[in-house]
Structure formats: structure tokens, C-alpha cells
Design an enzyme around this catalytic site. Sequence first.
Site, PDB file in Angstrom:
ATOM      1  N   ILE A  70       0.901  -1.204  -0.115  1.00 54.12           N
ATOM      2  CA  ILE A  70      -0.103  -0.067   0.123  1.00 54.12           C
ATOM      3  C   ILE A  70       1.013   1.249  -0.064  1.00 54.12           C
ATOM      4  CG2 ILE A  70      -0.160  -0.004   2.570  1.00 54.12           C
ATOM      5  CD1 ILE A  70      -3.010   1.400   2.195  1.00 54.12           C
ATOM      6  N   ALA A  71       0.446   2.002  -0.979  1.00 50.30           N
ATOM      7  CA  ALA A  71       1.401   3.429  -0.989  1.00 50.30           C
ATOM      8  C   ALA A  71       0.646   4.497  -1.603  1.00 50.30           C
ATOM      9  CB  ALA A  71       2.779   3.041  -2.097  1.00 50.30           C
ATOM     10  N   GLU A 104       3.070  -8.038   6.306  1.00 51.46           N
ATOM     11  CA  GLU A 104       4.192  -7.915   7.074  1.00 51.46           C
ATOM     12  C   GLU A 104       4.671  -6.261   6.694  1.00 51.46           C
ATOM     13  OE1 GLU A 104       4.430 -11.920   6.213  1.00 51.46           O
ATOM     14  OE2 GLU A 104       4.074 -10.359   4.899  1.00 51.46           O
ATOM     15  N   ASN A 109       8.856   1.241  10.415  1.00 53.05           N
ATOM     16  CA  ASN A 109       7.883   1.928   9.943  1.00 53.05           C
ATOM     17  C   ASN A 109       6.483   2.203  10.768  1.00 53.05           C
ATOM     18  OD1 ASN A 109       5.962   3.018   8.079  1.00 53.05           O
ATOM     19  ND2 ASN A 109       6.471   1.579   6.515  1.00 53.05           N
ATOM     20  N   TYR A 116      -2.364   0.474  10.707  1.00 47.79           N
ATOM     21  CA  TYR A 116      -2.715  -0.887  10.847  1.00 47.79           C
ATOM     22  C   TYR A 116      -3.222  -1.294  12.131  1.00 47.79           C
ATOM     23  CZ  TYR A 116       0.398  -1.471   6.467  1.00 47.79           C
ATOM     24  OH  TYR A 116       0.727  -1.414   5.295  1.00 47.79           O
TER      25      TYR A 116
END
Length: 146
Positions: A70-71, A104, A109, A116
Site C-alpha cells: 500500500i503506498a 508484514e 515503519n 494498521y
Amino acid sequence: MLIRPMKEEDLDKVLAIENNSFISPWNREQFLYELNDNPYAVLMVADFEGVICGFIDFWITFDVAQLNQIAVHEGLRRKGIGEVLLTDMINRVSEQEVTKITLEVRTHNEKAIALYQKHGFKEELIKKHYYDNGDDAIFMIKEVGE
């Protein structure tokens, strides 16, 4: 903002986001495989009036979904786009027979980990030296329906 399936014509913009987001970015061939050949892959983009703001790639295999990537475009981060993409993914897999989502994330990060956790993912274990550069990963799971 529209969350829609990724198309091959989106790849130049997606690759630009990819290259600015990851230590070991995927290349065009890897994305083409995901788009055209991987029957489990779901790739979506966040499209705002023709501008690709971000993307998400996940797999659905039986009752498990695996978030791969996801970015968000570097200049558009911290504006809720990642949250919209993640929420869309959770909603999509909830409509299937998926019982859990796994992922993962690099242990350093912190922004991604916070996102999350906000969405109900819980740390299960640390995978030592998981990434190509030797970074550790946190393996996280979200039970669908929580």
C-alpha cells in the site's frame, strides 16, 4: 476520490509512487504479473480526477487476504488516502469468505504500524531479517469482523 481497479495504463504513475515509497521497489514486470497472471491478486488505485494518488495490492487465497503493498504519492501523504485504500480493502475482503487479513511491515515503519493498529491489526510475531536488506518485519493479523 474513486477507488478503482488498476489498469496497465496506470503503471507509469504507480511505479513512480512505488519507487518513492519502498526500499526494494517492484518493477514493471512484477506489476504486470500481478495484474495479468496472478489469479489471487487484487490491485486498486486511488484516482482523484485522473490523478493516481496511491495504490494497494493484496491477495485473496481461500479464507485469508494478504496485504502486499500500500503506498501513497509522496506529496499527498498524511491526507487519509492510505486509510481510504485500507478501508476499501477491508470492506472488499469482508464481502468474501475471508476470516483474516495478514501483512508484514518493517519494524521501523511507525506510521504504517499505527495505521494498521488503528484498523484492528495485531502484532503476532517478528520475522528476523525478513527483507532483502536485513530489516526485520512485524507479522500482523486482523480477524475480519472485529
